[in-house]
Write a protein that holds these residues in place. Sequence first.
Motif, PDB file in Angstrom:
ATOM      1  N   ASP A   1      97.969   1.232 113.781  1.00 50.22           N
ATOM      2  CA  ASP A   1      98.084   2.459 114.565  1.00 50.22           C
ATOM      3  C   ASP A   1      97.029   2.592 115.660  1.00 50.22           C
ATOM      4  N   ASN A   2      96.722   1.493 116.338  1.00 53.02           N
ATOM      5  CA  ASN A   2      95.848   1.585 117.504  1.00 53.02           C
ATOM      6  C   ASN A   2      94.457   2.141 117.183  1.00 53.02           C
ATOM      7  N   GLU A   3      93.972   1.834 115.967  1.00 54.63           N
ATOM      8  CA  GLU A   3      92.612   2.207 115.547  1.00 54.63           C
ATOM      9  C   GLU A   3      92.368   3.715 115.504  1.00 54.63           C
ATOM     10  N   GLN A   4      93.445   4.490 115.358  1.00 56.81           N
ATOM     11  CA  GLN A   4      93.320   5.953 115.394  1.00 56.81           C
ATOM     12  C   GLN A   4      94.046   6.556 114.214  1.00 56.81           C
ATOM     13  N   LEU A   5      93.420   7.474 113.520  1.00 55.47           N
ATOM     14  CA  LEU A   5      94.177   8.291 112.567  1.00 55.47           C
ATOM     15  C   LEU A   5      93.474   9.621 112.373  1.00 55.47           C
ATOM     16  N   CYS A   6      94.217  10.619 111.834  1.00 52.86           N
ATOM     17  CA  CYS A   6      93.646  11.943 111.576  1.00 52.86           C
ATOM     18  C   CYS A   6      93.629  12.201 110.079  1.00 52.86           C
ATOM     19  N   TYR A   7      92.649  12.949 109.640  1.00 52.53           N
ATOM     20  CA  TYR A   7      92.610  13.383 108.245  1.00 52.53           C
ATOM     21  C   TYR A   7      93.310  14.732 108.108  1.00 52.53           C
ATOM     22  N   ASP A   8      94.223  14.800 107.137  1.00 52.92           N
ATOM     23  CA  ASP A   8      94.891  16.071 106.838  1.00 52.92           C
ATOM     24  C   ASP A   8      93.950  16.982 106.056  1.00 52.92           C
ATOM     25  N   HIS A   9      93.304  16.414 105.040  1.00 56.94           N
ATOM     26  CA  HIS A   9      92.313  17.177 104.275  1.00 56.94           C
ATOM     27  C   HIS A   9      91.339  16.270 103.538  1.00 56.94           C
TER      28      HIS A   9
ATOM     29  N   ALA B   1      80.881  13.927  94.889  1.00 58.01           N
ATOM     30  CA  ALA B   1      81.404  12.842  95.737  1.00 58.01           C
ATOM     31  C   ALA B   1      82.807  13.197  96.224  1.00 58.01           C
ATOM     32  N   LEU B   2      83.108  12.825  97.455  1.00 58.20           N
ATOM     33  CA  LEU B   2      84.450  13.018  98.002  1.00 58.20           C
ATOM     34  C   LEU B   2      85.469  12.437  97.017  1.00 58.20           C
ATOM     35  N   ASN B   3      86.403  13.270  96.562  1.00 58.01           N
ATOM     36  CA  ASN B   3      87.423  12.789  95.619  1.00 58.01           C
ATOM     37  C   ASN B   3      88.502  12.007  96.341  1.00 58.01           C
ATOM     38  N   HIS B   4      88.894  12.475  97.504  1.00 63.61           N
ATOM     39  CA  HIS B   4      89.784  11.697  98.366  1.00 63.61           C
ATOM     40  C   HIS B   4      89.784  12.249  99.784  1.00 63.61           C
ATOM     41  N   VAL B   5      90.161  11.384 100.709  1.00 68.55           N
ATOM     42  CA  VAL B   5      90.540  11.835 102.049  1.00 68.55           C
ATOM     43  C   VAL B   5      92.050  11.647 102.113  1.00 68.55           C
ATOM     44  N   THR B   6      92.698  12.393 102.977  1.00 70.40           N
ATOM     45  CA  THR B   6      94.154  12.304 103.106  1.00 70.40           C
ATOM     46  C   THR B   6      94.535  11.975 104.534  1.00 70.40           C
ATOM     47  N   ILE B   7      95.284  10.908 104.693  1.00 73.47           N
ATOM     48  CA  ILE B   7      95.757  10.529 106.029  1.00 73.47           C
ATOM     49  C   ILE B   7      96.900  11.456 106.427  1.00 73.47           C
ATOM     50  N   SER B   8      96.825  11.985 107.643  1.00 82.26           N
ATOM     51  CA  SER B   8      97.894  12.818 108.192  1.00 82.26           C
ATOM     52  C   SER B   8      98.991  11.874 108.699  1.00 82.26           C
TER      53      SER B   8
ATOM     54  N   GLY C   1      88.057  13.337 114.711  1.00 83.90           N
ATOM     55  CA  GLY C   1      89.328  13.855 115.203  1.00 83.90           C
ATOM     56  C   GLY C   1      89.442  15.336 114.904  1.00 83.90           C
ATOM     57  N   PRO C   2      90.680  15.872 114.898  1.00 82.49           N
ATOM     58  CA  PRO C   2      90.889  17.276 114.522  1.00 82.49           C
ATOM     59  C   PRO C   2      90.259  17.522 113.144  1.00 82.49           C
ATOM     60  N   LEU C   3      89.534  18.624 112.984  1.00 80.14           N
ATOM     61  CA  LEU C   3      88.865  18.853 111.698  1.00 80.14           C
ATOM     62  C   LEU C   3      89.896  19.028 110.585  1.00 80.14           C
ATOM     63  N   PRO C   4      89.643  18.413 109.427  1.00 79.21           N
ATOM     64  CA  PRO C   4      90.601  18.471 108.316  1.00 79.21           C
ATOM     65  C   PRO C   4      90.544  19.789 107.547  1.00 79.21           C
ATOM     66  N   ARG C   5      91.643  20.121 106.866  1.00 78.29           N
ATOM     67  CA  ARG C   5      91.607  21.171 105.852  1.00 78.29           C
ATOM     68  C   ARG C   5      90.675  20.687 104.740  1.00 78.29           C
ATOM     69  N   VAL C   6      90.243  21.624 103.876  1.00 78.91           N
ATOM     70  CA  VAL C   6      89.403  21.249 102.738  1.00 78.91           C
ATOM     71  C   VAL C   6      90.012  21.851 101.474  1.00 78.91           C
TER      72      VAL C   6
END
Length: 317
Positions: A51-59, A193-200, A118-123
């Motif tokens: 994906d062109n080295e770009q992704l956003c975190y959903d949360h 510790a971060l339990n997970h990140v989520t890819i949008s 990127g766009p700030l994620p939900r938490v």
Amino acid sequence: ASMSTNNNHSRGLSSQVGESFFRSVLGQMETVYLNRNPTPKSVLELVKSVDNEQLCYDHLAFRTFGIGGYGIDSLASFFLDHGYTQMDELRFPAKKLRALWFAPPKVSAIPDGSGVNGPLPRVFISELLVEQMTSQTQDVIRKYTQAAPNGKKYGALSSALGTLPWEKPLSSEFEQLARESEYAAWTLANGYALNHVTISVHRLKSHLNRIKKLNQFLEEKGFKLNSEGGVLKVSPDGGLLQSSTVADSISFKFSDGVIKSIPCSYIEFAERLVLPQFQNVPEGEIEEYHRRDGFEVGNADKIFESTNQEQLSRRTG
Ligand code: OOG
Ligand code: NI
């Protein structure tokens, strides 16, 4: 005038300085997570390479002990201080958990960076309803939290440093908690510790921007996805689709010297569909607010199981 100034201040990131500090804290939490969890690291590298080295975190998601100031609030304060807004509560009576999610501050221009830039994620922050546990389990949780008053105020710091806010437990104490609640055992050993990140998923640019395609792609590459209730979790309204990997394990040295492999973190994928009332908006004009927002108890209930022994020991396929 002073009222409106205060209002602005509490509703958004008040300055560039505040925002870059906030993002670098998130980046540090992410670094701790990537260093401990090879699966999320390779999934992120793989998806970015397509994906062109770009992704956003959903949360981003965290777990806590709901007792004496250690619960959701102990981490939420950091996000609220940086412009986040508290949204809905989710309850999981069978798991003896509850959660709150927080929406990011509204911004005038959408940042074009990747991940934490990127766009700030939900938490999403959950807590164990400690008072509903057996007295043996409560005793263990009290022993570690009470001896570590730091946990209350410095949850975000603990997460960014990758250091437990309390002493390491005995292996027998970890086992005691795990028998009653795998969530409790996870939180005792992993802390903030971060339990997970989520890819949008819908914000990806490639053909991977549909979750079914992405799941198929990841399974073909050999990644094991959480199969609880089916790999794809769909909200009753059909608008929120989620899946996740099974957590990685980490070698953990307990305070009695016992070394055991225990569950660490995982990575999640979320696709948010355009809401019925925005079906007529042209594709190129769709923004995040046109899509299904929030979380779903039925989906989350199954995603929690991504760190459970039953999923970890499952064979692929
Ligand atoms: C959180 C599970 C729920 C979601 O997006 O609904 C969740 C956890 O495992 O702590 O992440
Ligand atoms: Ni999640």
